[in-house]
Design an enzyme around this catalytic site. Structure first.
Site, PDB file in Angstrom:
ATOM      1  N   GLU A 240      34.854  39.268  36.401  1.00  0.00           N
ATOM      2  CA  GLU A 240      34.453  40.223  35.354  1.00  0.00           C
ATOM      3  C   GLU A 240      33.134  39.709  34.776  1.00  0.00           C
ATOM      4  OE1 GLU A 240      35.890  42.994  34.678  1.00  0.00           O
ATOM      5  OE2 GLU A 240      37.766  42.751  35.773  1.00  0.00           O
ATOM      6  N   CYS A 274      29.856  42.741  26.911  1.00  0.00           N
ATOM      7  CA  CYS A 274      29.471  43.046  28.296  1.00  0.00           C
ATOM      8  C   CYS A 274      29.184  44.534  28.482  1.00  0.00           C
ATOM      9  CB  CYS A 274      30.558  42.589  29.248  1.00  0.00           C
ATOM     10  SG  CYS A 274      32.181  43.248  28.825  1.00  0.00           S
TER      11      CYS A 274
HETATM   12  P1  NAD Z   1      29.215  31.713  30.974  1.00  0.00           P
HETATM   13  O1  NAD Z   1      29.139  32.181  32.368  1.00  0.00           O
HETATM   14  O2  NAD Z   1      28.176  30.817  30.475  1.00  0.00           O
HETATM   15  O3  NAD Z   1      30.594  30.923  30.710  1.00  0.00           O
HETATM   16  C1  NAD Z   1      31.847  31.507  30.998  1.00  0.00           C
HETATM   17  C2  NAD Z   1      32.870  30.404  31.179  1.00  0.00           C
HETATM   18  O4  NAD Z   1      32.527  29.657  32.348  1.00  0.00           O
HETATM   19  C3  NAD Z   1      32.939  29.400  30.031  1.00  0.00           C
HETATM   20  O5  NAD Z   1      34.278  29.069  29.796  1.00  0.00           O
HETATM   21  C4  NAD Z   1      32.189  28.193  30.591  1.00  0.00           C
HETATM   22  O6  NAD Z   1      32.582  26.959  30.045  1.00  0.00           O
HETATM   23  C5  NAD Z   1      32.582  28.262  32.055  1.00  0.00           C
HETATM   24  N1  NAD Z   1      31.678  27.529  32.952  1.00  0.00           N
HETATM   25  C6  NAD Z   1      30.394  27.163  32.747  1.00  0.00           C
HETATM   26  N2  NAD Z   1      29.906  26.523  33.836  1.00  0.00           N
HETATM   27  C7  NAD Z   1      30.913  26.494  34.741  1.00  0.00           C
HETATM   28  C8  NAD Z   1      31.042  25.985  36.070  1.00  0.00           C
HETATM   29  N3  NAD Z   1      30.032  25.361  36.664  1.00  0.00           N
HETATM   30  N4  NAD Z   1      32.225  26.148  36.716  1.00  0.00           N
HETATM   31  C9  NAD Z   1      33.254  26.794  36.129  1.00  0.00           C
HETATM   32  N5  NAD Z   1      33.204  27.299  34.867  1.00  0.00           N
HETATM   33  C10 NAD Z   1      32.041  27.147  34.191  1.00  0.00           C
HETATM   34  O7  NAD Z   1      29.338  33.041  30.084  1.00  0.00           O
HETATM   35  P2  NAD Z   1      29.323  33.153  28.506  1.00  0.00           P
HETATM   36  O8  NAD Z   1      27.961  32.882  27.985  1.00  0.00           O
HETATM   37  O9  NAD Z   1      30.457  32.394  27.936  1.00  0.00           O
HETATM   38  O10 NAD Z   1      29.665  34.713  28.335  1.00  0.00           O
HETATM   39  C11 NAD Z   1      28.683  35.710  28.392  1.00  0.00           C
HETATM   40  C12 NAD Z   1      28.728  36.437  29.723  1.00  0.00           C
HETATM   41  O11 NAD Z   1      30.043  36.920  29.974  1.00  0.00           O
HETATM   42  C13 NAD Z   1      27.844  37.667  29.720  1.00  0.00           C
HETATM   43  O12 NAD Z   1      27.165  37.774  30.948  1.00  0.00           O
HETATM   44  C14 NAD Z   1      28.831  38.815  29.558  1.00  0.00           C
HETATM   45  O13 NAD Z   1      28.398  40.066  30.023  1.00  0.00           O
HETATM   46  C15 NAD Z   1      29.995  38.297  30.343  1.00  0.00           C
HETATM   47  N6  NAD Z   1      31.210  39.008  29.943  1.00  0.00           N
HETATM   48  C16 NAD Z   1      31.774  39.895  30.822  1.00  0.00           C
HETATM   49  C17 NAD Z   1      32.900  40.624  30.443  1.00  0.00           C
HETATM   50  C18 NAD Z   1      33.568  41.592  31.363  1.00  0.00           C
HETATM   51  O14 NAD Z   1      34.691  41.979  31.088  1.00  0.00           O
HETATM   52  N7  NAD Z   1      32.949  42.031  32.447  1.00  0.00           N
HETATM   53  C19 NAD Z   1      33.449  40.409  29.178  1.00  0.00           C
HETATM   54  C20 NAD Z   1      32.845  39.493  28.317  1.00  0.00           C
HETATM   55  C21 NAD Z   1      31.726  38.789  28.713  1.00  0.00           C
END
Ligand code: NAD
Length: 511
Positions: A240, A274
């Site tokens: 997602e 998002c």
């Molecule tokens: P992010 O990708 O930075 O982090 C998401 C999660 O991944 C966090 O828990 C983080 O600690 C973890 N993470 C970071 N590096 C990692 C790695 N190397 N391996 C595994 N996990 C890792 O995203 P964010 O800044 O927390 O959230 C914002 C993003 O999320 C935006 O792009 C937004 O559009 C998206 N989002 C999508 C939806 C949806 O339903 N489609 C909903 C909410 C947010």
């Protein structure tokens, strides 16, 4: 925030800070890969007992979780607001809204997970049913923008399907994740376990052989790390990811409603959603009037640290500079700022005035990439076909929104949008409707949460095929090759003529 996973880490402390005030909210463990494995092992130990409980029982337990959830909602909302910087009212809305997910799952789990009969062909030989079993342990890697709401688009469905969960909350909102699990387990069954930390913890979860399926919500770049980790064990993944949702307004549409919806959906949670309306696409007959209406609506939006403000601070360090650079680049290339465009200094937090741009060049990043900030670009389309083309031009496809002159036109546009969902006469509401499947296409991800699809996403389907008559098709391949005449006779028998009894006799007798 994408962080490259570190190879090894020593156990350390993760500090959670309030983006509105800079104050420390609390601390928790920044887990090493080994610590994450221990959490996964706990979830696995709990998995067997939970999976064996009948669906009816698990559904009843979801109602107990819901009662606990509502009882502790104020505590959870306060923590969510403190960790993300959103207003308390927005956090309360988020927390209470997802109690509906528990409710919906509890009342629909039996229907969604019951064994189905499957059509077989030829029906005369076999009958089949599809059974739904839990995967075991689901790993949920969550973002910070809705630290209660996003995991709860997954957890009720995963639990109903008989799985236990390891939640890896964002490093920006880990305490909300811990409290969320405490509330769920407080209903009487230890079904959710939390691994706190950043990239190391997330990477360990993604690549662990102890996780049976991963649900990842976050940014595209991090998704690639998760997929690489999951590849280690061929672990299935639901993705997602980000969006760049467009709201299309065509000649004859209700301009006032479209403008108010666009402003609400673009600036809620400071645009850090998002499905935020980052683009508005208008046909010539409504464009100028719509721009004026959006400008007037935007002027009413209050930005700042006050609890009553609509737009709070940007949560992630560095976001404000990045988005202001994009706005400046677009303006240098010919875009015009209709509203906002500047930072607002108010104490500790980083605030962007709600920003509306027009005449943005097609290549500008502010128009093509997810901003995750209170910024809206309005585009002028030549006609309806061009509006659809502009909407589909970006390679993100989470959701779309349509304000048209009438229902037929709205439906015709909706059918042509390359998105996981479409909302007519509104925006962004898909994620709040528990019974409706939710997910993206293109770079916005794959797999579906919510609705009946959500139960199936967190279940393994197993086909059980049984004989109707005592004929093994494979046995016919053993020993001497069958007489071609017998094959033809079987084909004739299957083609019909006569009732079931005649056809069975024909099969048994060979024609
Ligand atoms: P992010 O990708 O930075 O982090 C998401 C999660 O991944 C966090 O828990 C983080 O600690 C973890 N993470 C970071 N590096 C990692 C790695 N190397 N391996 C595994 N996990 C890792 O995203 P964010 O800044 O927390 O959230 C914002 C993003 O999320 C935006 O792009 C937004 O559009 C998206 N989002 C999508 C939806 C949806 O339903 N489609 C909903 C909410 C947010």
């Amino acid at each position: 925030m994408t962080i490259e996973p570190a190879e090894t880490r020593t156990a350390s402390v993760l500090r959670s800070t309030n983006p509105r005030t800079g104050e420390l909210v609390g601390e928790c463990a920044d887990m090493t890969a080994d610590e994450v494995e221990s959490v996964i092992a706990e979830a696995r130990r709990a998995a067997g007992g939970w999976a064996q409980r009948p669906v009816r029982d698990r559904a009843r337990h979801l109602r107990a979780i819901r009662r606990e959830w509502i009882r502790r909602a104020p505590e959870l909302a306060r923590l969510d607001a403190a960790e993300t910087g959103k207003s308390l009212i927005d956090a309360a809305y988020e927390v209470l809204a997802v109690s509906i997910n528990l409710d919906w799952c509890s009342w629909n789990a039996r229907r969604g997970l019951r064994t189905r009969r499957a059509a077989t062909f030829p029906t005369v030989l076999k009958r089949a049913r599809i059974e739904y079993d839990p995967y075991g342990v689901i790993g949920v890697i969550a973002p910070w923008n809705y630290p209660a709401g996003i995991p709860m688009q997954v957890i009720p469905w995963a639990l109903a399907a008989g799985n236990t969960v390891v939640l890896k909350p964002s490093e920006l909102s880990p305490l909300t994740g811990i409290l969320l699990a405490d509330i769920i387990n407080g209903a009487g069954a230890d079904v959710i376990h939390v691994a706190t930390g950043g990239a190391t913890a997330g990477g360990a979860l993604a690549s662990s052989g102890g996780i049976d399926k991963i649900e990842f919500t976050g940014s595209g770049p991090t998704a690639k790390h998760v997929l690489r980790g999951a590849a280690e064990n061929i672990t299935p993944v639901v993705m997602e990811l980000g969006g760049k949702d467009a709201l299309i307004v065509t000649d004859g549409a209700d301009i006032d409603a479209a403008a108010r919806t666009a402003v609400g959906a673009a600036f809620f949670n400071a645009g850090q959603t998002c499905m935020a309306t980052e683009r508005v696409i208008a046909t010539p007959g409504v464009h100028d009037e719509l721009v004026a209406a959006i400008r007037a609506e935007t002027a009413k939006v209050v930005v700042g640290p006050e609890p009553s403000s609509h737009v709070g601070p940007l949560t992630m360090p560095g976001s404000l500079d990045r988005v202001i650079a994009r706005i400046d680049d677009a303006v240098a290339d010919g875009a015009t700022i209709v509203a906002g465009g500047t930072r607002r200094t108010a104490g500790y937090g980083q605030y962007l005035e709600p920003t509306v741009l027009i005449d943005v060049p097609a290549h500008a990043e502010v128009l093509t990439e997810e901003n995750f900030a209170p910024v809206m670009c309005i585009q002028r389309a030549r006609d309806v076909d061009h509006a659809v083309e502009l909407s589909n031009r970006v390679d993100l496809g989470l959701s779309g929104s349509v304000f048209a002159a009438n229902r037929d036109e709205a439906r015709s546009i909706a059918r042509r949008l390359d998105t996981g969902g479409v909302v007519v006469g509104d925006a962004m509401v898909g994620a709040g409707l528990a019974g409706v499947a939710f997910g993206g296409v293109k770079r916005s991800g794959y797999g579906r949460l919510q609705g009946f699809d959500g139960f199936r996403e967190f279940s393994r389907s197993r086909a059980v095929i049984e004989p109707r008559i005592n004929v093994s098709l494979m046995a016919t391949l053993a020993g001497p090759r069958p007489d071609p005449g017998r094959i033809l006779a079987i084909a004739r028998a299957l083609r019909g003529g006569g009732g079931l009894r005649t056809r069975l006799q024909a099969l048994r007798g060979g024609g």
